[in-house]
Design an enzyme around this catalytic site. Structure first.
Site, PDB file in Angstrom:
ATOM      1  N   LYS A 177     -25.034  59.281 -45.729  1.00  0.00           N
ATOM      2  CA  LYS A 177     -23.724  58.777 -45.282  1.00  0.00           C
ATOM      3  C   LYS A 177     -22.857  59.943 -44.834  1.00  0.00           C
ATOM      4  O   LYS A 177     -22.856  60.997 -45.482  1.00  0.00           O
ATOM      5  CB  LYS A 177     -23.078  58.024 -46.448  1.00  0.00           C
ATOM      6  CG  LYS A 177     -21.764  57.333 -46.125  1.00  0.00           C
ATOM      7  CD  LYS A 177     -21.235  56.617 -47.365  1.00  0.00           C
ATOM      8  CE  LYS A 177     -19.965  55.829 -47.064  1.00  0.00           C
ATOM      9  NZ  LYS A 177     -19.467  55.130 -48.277  1.00  0.00           N
ATOM     10  N   SER A 230     -18.351  50.272 -47.551  1.00  0.00           N
ATOM     11  CA  SER A 230     -18.234  51.192 -46.437  1.00  0.00           C
ATOM     12  C   SER A 230     -19.554  51.867 -46.048  1.00  0.00           C
ATOM     13  O   SER A 230     -19.654  52.397 -44.947  1.00  0.00           O
ATOM     14  CB  SER A 230     -17.219  52.273 -46.777  1.00  0.00           C
ATOM     15  OG  SER A 230     -17.677  53.070 -47.850  1.00  0.00           O
ATOM     16  N   SER A 250     -18.876  50.070 -52.332  1.00  0.00           N
ATOM     17  CA  SER A 250     -19.326  50.523 -51.018  1.00  0.00           C
ATOM     18  C   SER A 250     -20.822  50.807 -50.885  1.00  0.00           C
ATOM     19  O   SER A 250     -21.305  51.027 -49.778  1.00  0.00           O
ATOM     20  CB  SER A 250     -18.551  51.781 -50.598  1.00  0.00           C
ATOM     21  OG  SER A 250     -17.296  51.414 -50.085  1.00  0.00           O
TER      22      SER A 250
END
Lengths: 95, 488
Positions: free
Chosen positions: B75, B150, B174
């Site tokens: 990420k 997210s 997330s």
């Protein structure tokens, strides 16, 4: 606490964040809804309840005060928006 | 098995092929790169991809190391030295990481190859990945729908066979929420289990790095490698890391699983509800005992969460001042104008909204009413969990009330978007561990089947038991084997 107490324009100043008039109005409306939802927290009797800043009990951790490798000057400046003479170039602070 | 099939494999399956020399690390990177190139136009899971450095790492890889030669997508809020680190934000669009996050140091030491930085909601603020300043990511099961967020890029890449495994971060759901919406496994370790050093801070008392994978075993493998105390993160826990992998197989007889009644009330999609009932029955058939329990402060968690998370975010994001890194507004009239316009231009709407909310709840006159009150509620939520975990080993619930929603459907309504995290954020407030695993499909919500996630929660540092329960369920079902039909 009434949600209408929120003054987005004033808080944006505190946060050093410029907003357009449109954004200010939009956030005012949207955050009023969020705060109205959060008004639920006022229902609870929290007398004698300790606040939890962390999920787990945190204690200070110290390391030995010994020099160790860190970024070089060149590396530290590599992501700077502006750098001159191996230094960060900042916006004038004093008139 | 052809080279084209490699990207769809689990880490463990790939590990076997690499160790038997059936494939080389270079072939893996090449095949994965081809797959990504083929489907990226549809999914948009990646923000950057450095093929050359991945190939060099592949050529030097030692396949006998625990993750030798296995590529892992990361990420874009986690630092990988020399790679872009943008957090999907304009303010960091030209930023490159100067060092590796501890989790990445450990991945590399275990032989893994960080390959690709994945899309996300800007600064991890969001539940749909629509808040990326670069592009939305699409759900591989239905391209009209969000992948969750997210860590939406990580989840979508794994689901689409465009990543072998991935690292994300979870502040209020997330990792678990996008894992649920994309039909993959997502593990949020206990607070302090994995070092946060090198993770760009959103809400420091809630953030944790964790894996998104195709199987529970893969999640265990990534946790095994990344967990453990780190002198660079004073909140990392100095507790031994158990051997999760060798203890994965376990009998569920005698295991007590709680169903928190507050998580099964109105507002849950009927197909999600039905999938959970089936999962519950499955656990019983595996020998576990189901018990109804109560977490009485559940309804307050979401409000406490958004107050605490935004308060911490407003402080953490104060560092973006356009001086040492990040972009800077042109020709500022003075210092205030420099700050104000740098941040105006650098941050997207959701980040601005949260900075405003967080600054407000910390400001004089409101601190006691909001922030301090939320922290006290946090204590009550911790106590709720502590109390139920005296009687049960784990809790199960839906990960999200509904399957994936449509792109654009909620972006104008932040409150409704915040409610997507209603079942996940209490775990962050309490610091406990949680996992989302596939437990079925909603067939009626869309013309295409949409994955449903089962959340399992265990006490802090209870990852061994958490993974055992998830693994036992996964072994008894085949939801995790279903893959979206996506052609490049």
């Amino acid at each position: 606490m009434a949600a209408s107490d929120l003054d987005v324009a004033y808080v944006a100043e505190l946060a050093r964040l410029k907003l357009t008039g449109e954004e200010t109005a939009l956030f005012q409306r949207q955050l009023a809804q969020v705060l109205a939802h959060a008004a639920k927290l006022q229902e609870l009797n929290l007398e004698g309840v300790e606040p939890a800043a962390h999920a787990v009990p945190a204690t200070n951790v110290f390391r030995a005060d010994e020099p160790r490798l860190s970024l070089t000057q060149e590396e530290a400046l590599r992501n700077a928006p502006r750098a001159v003479n191996d230094l960060f170039l900042v916006t004038k602070v004093l008139e | 098995m052809t080279l084209r099939d490699l990207p769809g494999l689990t880490m463990t399956a790939l590990q076997e092929l690499l160790r038997s020399r059936a494939v080389s690390p270079r072939e893996v990177i090449t095949a994965l790169h081809e797959r990504i190139e083929g489907i990226e136009p549809k999914i948009g899971a990646y923000l950057s991809l450095d093929l050359q450095s991945a190939l060099s790492a592949a050529d030097a890889a030692d396949v006998n190391l625990p993750l030798g030669g296995i590529p892992i997508a990361v990420k874009d809020t986690i630092s990988v030295r020399g790679q872009p680190l943008t957090c999907a934000s304009n303010i960091l669009r030209n930023h490159r990481a100067l060092y590796d996050a501890t989790a990445v140091v450990r991945l590399k030491a275990a032989g893994a190859i960080p390959f690709g930085k994945t899309n996300m909601d800007e600064f991890a603020m969001g539940s749909s990945t629509e808040n990326s300043s670069v592009k939305p990511t699409r759900n591989p099961w239905d391209l009209e729908r969000v992948p969750g967020g997210s860590s939406g890029g990580s989840a979508a890449a794994v689901a689409a066979g465009a990543a072998i495994g991935s690292l994300g971060s979870d502040t209020g759901g997330s990792i678990r929420q996008p894992a649920a919406l994309c039909g993959v496994v997502g593990l949020k370790p206990s607070y302090g289990r994995v070092s946060r050093y090198g993770l760009v801070a959103f809400a420091s008392s809630l953030d944790q790095i964790g894996p998104l994978t195709k199987s529970v075993q893969d999640a265990a493998l990534l946790l095994q490698v990344t967990a453990g105390v780190d002198p660079q993160d004073s909140t990392s826990l100095d507790e031994p890391v158990p051997d999760y992998l060798s203890r994965l197989e376990s009998d569920l007889h005698g295991v007590r699983i709680g169903l928190p009644k507050e998580y099964f009330r109105a507002g849950i999609d009927p197909e999600v509800k039905a999938a959970l009932a089936t999962a519950g029955a499955h656990f019983e058939s595996l020998g576990a005992e189901l018990v109804e329990v109560s977490l009485p402060h559940t309804d307050y968690a979401i409000d406490a969460y958004y107050i605490i998370a935004t308060a911490e975010a407003s402080a953490n994001l104060a560092r973006f001042d356009g001086v040492r890194y990040g972009s800077r507004a042109e020709n500022p009239a003075n210092l205030l104008d420099h700050y104000g316009r740098t941040r105006e231009q650098g941050f997207g709407p959701e980040v601005k909204r949260r900075i405003i909310l967080g600054t407000y709840v910390l400001s004089s006159g409101y601190y006691d009413a909001f922030y301090l009150r939320a922290q006290k509620v946090r204590t009550l939520i911790r106590r709720d969990f502590a109390r139920v975990f005296e009687n049960v080993d784990a809790l199960i619930s839906p990960t999200t009330p509904e399957p994936a929603f449509k792109i654009g459907e909620r972006s104008a309504d932040p409150l409704r978007m915040y409610l997507a995290d209603i079942f996940t954020n209490a775990a962050n407030l309490a610091g406990i561990c949680g996992i989302s695993i596939p437990c079925g499909f909603a067939e009626n919500a869309s013309a295409k089947p949409l994955p449903i996630g089962l959340q399992i929660l265990c006490p802090a540092l209870g990852e061994t038991r958490l993974l055992q329960i998830a693994h036992a369920y996964e072994q008894a079902t085949d939801w995790h084997r279903r893959r979206p039909t996506l052609t490049s």
